[in-house]
Design a protein around this motif. Structure first.
Motif, short mmCIF file in Angstrom:
data_model
loop_
_atom_site.label_atom_id
_atom_site.label_comp_id
_atom_site.label_asym_id
_atom_site.label_seq_id
_atom_site.Cartn_x
_atom_site.Cartn_y
_atom_site.Cartn_z
N ARG A 226 39.58 -21.54 -5.94
CA ARG A 226 38.64 -22.33 -6.72
C ARG A 226 37.24 -22.01 -6.22
O ARG A 226 36.89 -22.31 -5.08
CB ARG A 226 38.91 -23.82 -6.59
N GLU A 227 36.45 -21.34 -7.07
CA GLU A 227 35.15 -20.85 -6.66
C GLU A 227 34.15 -21.99 -6.47
O GLU A 227 34.18 -22.99 -7.19
CB GLU A 227 34.59 -19.86 -7.68
N ARG A 228 33.23 -21.75 -5.52
CA ARG A 228 32.11 -22.67 -5.39
C ARG A 228 31.10 -22.40 -6.51
O ARG A 228 30.96 -21.26 -6.96
CB ARG A 228 31.43 -22.48 -4.03
N PRO A 229 30.33 -23.40 -6.92
CA PRO A 229 29.37 -23.17 -8.01
C PRO A 229 28.21 -22.30 -7.53
O PRO A 229 27.90 -22.24 -6.34
CB PRO A 229 28.91 -24.59 -8.36
N SER A 230 27.56 -21.64 -8.48
CA SER A 230 26.37 -20.85 -8.17
C SER A 230 25.13 -21.66 -8.52
O SER A 230 25.17 -22.62 -9.30
CB SER A 230 26.36 -19.54 -8.96
N ILE A 231 23.99 -21.27 -7.90
CA ILE A 231 22.73 -21.99 -8.09
C ILE A 231 22.04 -21.42 -9.33
O ILE A 231 21.63 -20.24 -9.34
CB ILE A 231 21.84 -21.85 -6.86
N LYS A 232 21.93 -22.23 -10.36
CA LYS A 232 21.28 -21.80 -11.59
C LYS A 232 19.76 -21.86 -11.48
O LYS A 232 19.05 -20.95 -11.96
CB LYS A 232 21.74 -22.70 -12.75
N ALA A 233 19.24 -22.88 -10.85
CA ALA A 233 17.78 -23.04 -10.73
C ALA A 233 17.47 -23.87 -9.50
O ALA A 233 18.32 -24.65 -9.02
CB ALA A 233 17.20 -23.70 -11.98
N ILE A 234 16.26 -23.69 -8.98
CA ILE A 234 15.76 -24.46 -7.85
C ILE A 234 14.48 -25.16 -8.30
O ILE A 234 13.54 -24.51 -8.77
CB ILE A 234 15.48 -23.57 -6.62
N GLU A 235 14.46 -26.47 -8.19
CA GLU A 235 13.31 -27.25 -8.64
C GLU A 235 12.72 -28.03 -7.47
O GLU A 235 13.41 -28.36 -6.51
CB GLU A 235 13.73 -28.22 -9.76
N PHE A 236 11.42 -28.33 -7.61
CA PHE A 236 10.71 -29.10 -6.59
C PHE A 236 9.95 -30.23 -7.29
O PHE A 236 9.44 -30.06 -8.40
CB PHE A 236 9.72 -28.24 -5.81
N SER A 237 9.88 -31.34 -6.64
CA SER A 237 9.08 -32.45 -7.14
C SER A 237 8.38 -33.11 -5.96
O SER A 237 8.92 -33.14 -4.84
CB SER A 237 9.96 -33.48 -7.87
N GLY A 238 7.18 -33.60 -6.23
CA GLY A 238 6.41 -34.28 -5.18
C GLY A 238 5.52 -33.37 -4.37
O GLY A 238 4.77 -33.84 -3.52
N PHE B 63 14.83 -30.30 -4.92
CA PHE B 63 14.29 -30.81 -3.67
C PHE B 63 13.19 -31.81 -3.99
O PHE B 63 12.26 -31.51 -4.74
CB PHE B 63 13.73 -29.68 -2.82
N THR B 64 13.29 -32.98 -3.41
CA THR B 64 12.28 -34.02 -3.57
C THR B 64 11.50 -34.14 -2.26
O THR B 64 12.10 -34.27 -1.19
CB THR B 64 12.92 -35.36 -3.93
N ILE B 65 10.18 -34.07 -2.36
CA ILE B 65 9.33 -33.99 -1.18
C ILE B 65 8.36 -35.18 -1.16
O ILE B 65 7.73 -35.49 -2.18
CB ILE B 65 8.54 -32.67 -1.16
N LYS B 66 8.28 -35.80 -0.04
CA LYS B 66 7.25 -36.80 0.23
C LYS B 66 6.32 -36.21 1.29
O LYS B 66 6.69 -36.10 2.46
CB LYS B 66 7.87 -38.11 0.72
N ILE C 109 1.35 -27.78 -1.52
CA ILE C 109 1.91 -26.43 -1.44
C ILE C 109 2.55 -26.09 -2.77
O ILE C 109 3.33 -26.89 -3.31
CB ILE C 109 2.93 -26.30 -0.29
N ASP C 110 2.22 -24.93 -3.31
CA ASP C 110 2.75 -24.52 -4.60
C ASP C 110 4.25 -24.30 -4.53
O ASP C 110 4.80 -23.95 -3.48
CB ASP C 110 2.07 -23.23 -5.07
N SER C 111 4.90 -24.47 -5.70
CA SER C 111 6.35 -24.26 -5.76
C SER C 111 6.71 -22.82 -5.43
O SER C 111 7.77 -22.54 -4.86
CB SER C 111 6.87 -24.63 -7.16
N GLU C 112 5.82 -21.86 -5.79
CA GLU C 112 6.11 -20.46 -5.48
C GLU C 112 6.19 -20.24 -3.98
O GLU C 112 7.05 -19.51 -3.49
CB GLU C 112 5.04 -19.56 -6.09
#
Length: 882
Positions: free
Chosen positions: A173-185, A250-253, A189-192
């Motif tokens: 049973r395969e592990r899922p792959s990462i479709k996208a990485i998102e940032f909030s907060g 990822f949620t950043i404070k 520092i830029d998301s790039e």
């Protein structure tokens, strides 16, 4: 008393009786357990010896299990029955894997995999492959390998025994792959940048790993810590998506950045706290820090520790030790206190210093240039304090001397011997020149548009020429100065043999053609509309062609220019310009139509050049103009002034020789270097000129970088113009100062000699307010600026400045035309003492290097202003100053 004693004796006897009864009841069971043929199901005592084996003659074939289950009482002795019971309890039935041991593996089927190919799964099954004998231990290792790969959440194996061998079915049973990485907060520092920090552990398209996520969270915290945000909090969330994919959010404070409140030094007895803080980046706030120490950056702090070490080495403290600094948060968790402990150790003086050259056999030989010249290149002397930076610089100069002579592989390693007791050091610099080296192949890479010859002609080295480090560095500077490339990298590598070094010139081209249409507003020219088409690298040949058109409230311009840096592939340069220009001033307007031809030649490549310019121009002077954006007011009063040479016009034919010395690192926005130019322009009737004058001009610009971003600039310009004509110099050739283009804080073209004349020839007419500005024959001005960054990300800089200058009249014609001016700085009569009568100002401003060009916003405040002058002057303009 006797009664109490009797009661206690009865209790003792009762206790002994109960113990006797208990022992009598347990004794038969203990005896049965110790007999080898005890009761069924009895076990040998823990740690006891096993029962003795039966004699070999008594051995019987073992009965099947089902026969043993169906036996009747009395079928065997009691000991045999007990032994059978013990054996059935210890031994289990063999598993399918045990039964399949040793059989060949005939099939391995993989199921459940979608992204991971079957071949990739089979790679992990090293022990369980088709054709190999099957072992349970090998299967267990392979399953462990599959699990450790991190690709699967579950691994199951089905085993089937067949006549020809073992068949295995591996269900994953395969592990899922990462479709996208998102940032909030994240605001600071830029998301790039955060994505780049994560890329070591987590990337889009990779398999989800929670261990990698936890490491990625720490990477993000480290990234924020580098920027001074030590209190930043990072959490993550995994959102399931279709096709076994997830979105990682990822949620950043961020919280507030932690600033450096205090830096404390312990143990620094010879270098003061102030000197140590000056070399540190940490603790130095920016222009808007308002007294705080600025944010804490880990990378900058690590650099500061190295710089402190280097500072002590440069002072002679060769045994200095800087302990690991202690960094502590303040109780309110908004600041940092840094404590740096330093063990300075003794300071060393130079006892002896010897510089010599030896050959391959170690024998001392005569060095390049002689022993005395070589020793004089090292400034240190016995008795001086040891200075590592100065010694390294001098040794570098020695190496450059040898490399410029062709010894590219010269060795000059210093050897130091310390005497801790006397606190002295002996320095020996042994030089080995090795063999001569020549340039091999010179390859130019990355130029898809620019021709090779355009780059090669800027290089001062050639193939099969002796190696020269200085020429190679100057070649890079000259190629970069072309302005055609974003990047210029010159590297060397070993050639076909040890006597040759190949040179690789790697460049990154940038667009050199521009088409600009813009509109703006300037306090100097009011509304401005411009259009420009320019190709700085025409067809990759290095030629330049431009067409410029501009119209504003005070100027109308059409200009076509062509520049050839290498005329007919020779060192001569040529430039041709054709133009039509209308300029309006406060007192008059000038319309100029003409052209110029310039020839240049390098006297000392590339710093010193000689130029000769011929200009043919027709000038028209009037008092009313129309630039297309409105008509200027009639200045009839000025036109009727009793000035004989006020509106001289006509044909101007002149030649202008000039010398230019330029070491600036950038011609448009320099931060270091010198620019000097001197010229003499002669307009004479021998050239067919109706206007005659001789104009001298000298310009000096100096740029000194105090730090990487703090630049001190000085601009100076002096000029003098005379005429053999009795009527004097035409007014358009005279000097008018004042305004954002030269001396700030004053009205444009408002500085210079003034005549207290009346508005007309009528003696009863009103006098001109504050006098008429007639310009000068002699002028000088200077600008001293300190430029500093404000917002480097958007190219906004600040500047503080002080200006000085004035224009003086040398012609008796104007001196005798009217009474003297009431102010010395505007007096039209010249004397040597008048050179000290100058106008001065100070001010500050902002500069934005915008996509439309450099924008200047400046406030100037005159010193010792005259009654009719304003307290301050705000001006803004498009274009660089100097």
């Amino acid at each position: 008393m006797l009664r109490l004693l009797g009661r206690r004796l009865r209790l003792v006897w009762l206790g002994l009786f109960l113990v006797f009864v208990a022992v009598a009841a347990i004794r038969p069971r203990l005896a049965a357990a110790q007999v080898p043929g005890g009761a069924p199901g009895a076990q040998p005592p823990r740690g006891g010896a096993a029962p003795p084996p039966a004699p070999a003659s008594a051995a019987q074939p073992s009965a099947p299990a089902d026969a043993a289950v169906g036996a009747q009482p009395g079928a065997g002795t009691p000991a045999q029955v007990a032994a059978d019971a013990v054996e059935s309890t210890i031994h289990l039935a063999p598993t399918e894997a045990e039964l399949a041991r040793g059989q060949p593996v005939v099939q391995v089927a993989i199921a459940g995999n979608r992204r991971v190919s079957t071949e990739d799964v089979l790679v992990y099954l090293g022990q369980t492959r088709v054709g190999r004998p099957f072992t349970p231990e090998g299967l267990a290792r392979d399953v462990r390998e599959l699990w450790d790969s991190g690709l699967f959440d579950d691994v199951e194996v089905d085993l089937t025994r067949r006549d020809d061998g073992v068949s295995l079915r591996v269900l994953v049973r395969e592990r899922p792959s990462i479709k996208a990485i998102e940032f909030s907060g994240n605001k600071e520092i830029d998301s790039e940048d955060l994505t780049e920090a994560l890329s070591v552990e987590i990337k889009t398209g990779t398999i989800l790993s929670y261990a990698a996520i936890r490491r990625g969270v720490q990477k993000l915290r480290d990234k924020y810590a580098e920027e001074g945000f030590f209190l930043a909090e990072v959490s993550y969330e995994v959102k399931p998506e279709r096709e076994n994919q997830v979105t990682l959010k990822f949620t950043i404070k961020e919280h507030s950045p932690v600033t450096v409140r205090r830096i404390t030094f312990i143990g620094n007895h010879n270098i003061s706290d102030e000197e140590l803080r000056e070399v540190m980046i940490t603790g130095q706030g920016g222009f808007f820090a308002f007294g705080t120490g600025g944010p804490f950056r880990q990378d900058a702090f690590e650099r500061d520790v190295l710089v402190i070490n280097a500072l002590y080495y440069d002072r002679g403290f060769l045994a200095v030790q800087v302990a690991t600094p202690r960094v502590m948060l303040t109780p309110d968790r908004t600041g940092i206190e840094v404590t740096i402990t330093i063990n300075e150790g003794p300071r060393f003086r130079i006892r002896s210093l010897r510089v010599y050259e030896r050959d391959a056999d170690g024998r001392e030989i005569e060095p390049l240039g002689g022993r005395r010249a070589l020793r004089e290149m090292v400034r240190a002397k016995p008795g001086d304090w040891f200075n590592r930076a100065e010694l390294a610089k001098d040794i570098g100069a020695i190496q450059t001397l040898y490399r410029d002579a062709g010894y590219a592989n010269v060795e000059a390693a210093p050897d130091t011997q310390l005497d801790p007791d006397r606190r002295e050091v002996d320095i020996t610099v042994g030089i080995r020149r090795n063999q001569l080296v020549y340039f091999g192949r010179i390859e130019i890479r990355g130029n898809t548009k620019t021709r090779d010859k355009v780059i090669r002609r800027e290089m001062e080295v050639e193939e099969r020429q002796l190696f020269s480090e200085t020429k190679l560095e100057r070649s890079k500077q000259r190629i970069t100065a072309l302005g055609y490339f974003e990047r210029v990298d010159i590297s060397t590598e070993q050639g076909d043999d040890p006597q040759h070094i190949n040179v690789n010139v790697d460049i990154g081209e940038k667009p050199t053609g521009t088409f600009q249409i813009g509109a703006g507003f300037s306090s100097v020219e009011n509304f401005i509309a411009t259009a420009q088409v320019q190709q700085a690298n025409l067809l990759g040949s290095g030629q330049s062609l431009s067409l410029q058109a501009q119209i504003s409230g005070s100027r109308r311009l059409v200009d076509v220019r062509f520049f050839e840096p290498y005329l007919f592939d020779s060192p001569f340069s040529a430039a041709v310009s054709v133009y039509n220009q209308l300029r309006t001033y406060t007192e008059f307007s000038q319309t100029s139509t003409g052209g110029s031809l310039t020839l240049g030649y390098p006297l000392i490549e590339p710093e010193l050049r000689a130029q000769l310019t011929y200009t043919l121009e027709n000038d028209e002077i009037s008092s009313a103009t129309n630039t297309g954006l409105g008509t200027a007011e009639e200045r009839a009063s000025f036109q009727r002034l009793p000035l004989y040479n006020l509106f001289n016009a006509g044909l101007t034919s002149s030649i202008r020789p000039a010398l230019t010395f330029d070491t600036r690192n950038n011609q448009l926005f320099p931060t270091s270097g010198i620019y000097l130019q001197g010229s003499v322009e002669l307009a004479h009737s021998a050239f067919g000129s109706e206007n005659e004058f001789l104009r001298y001009r000298a310009t000096g610009r100096f740029y000194y970088p105090i730090t990487d971003s703090l630049v001190l600039k000085l601009n100076t310009e002096a000029g003098m113009v005379t005429s053999p004509n009795p009527q004097g110099v035409p007014i358009f050739a005279r000097f008018f100062l004042g305004g954002i283009l030269d001396v700030r804080g004053f009205e444009i073209r408002d500085i210079g000699p003034r005549l207290p004349l009346r508005e007309s020839l009528d003696p009863n007419s009103l006098p001109i307010a504050n006098g008429a500005n007639i310009g000068g024959n002699l002028m000088y001005y200077q600008n001293l600026e300190l430029e500093f960054p404000i917002l480097e990300a958007v190219q906004i800089k600040g500047v503080v400045f002080t200006d000085l200058g004035n224009a003086w009249n040398l012609e008796k014609l104007y001196c005798n035309a009217a009474p003297a001016s009431p102010h010395d700085v505007t007096n039209p009569c010249f004397s040597a003492e008048r050179l000290l009568d100058v106008r001065t100002s100070w001010g500050f401003g902002l500069r934005w290097f915008s996509p439309l060009g450099p924008l200047r916003f400046e406030w100037g405040f005159p010193f010792k202003r005259l009654p009719y002058e304003e307290t301050y002057k705000f001006e803004f303009n498009i274009g660089n100053f100097f």
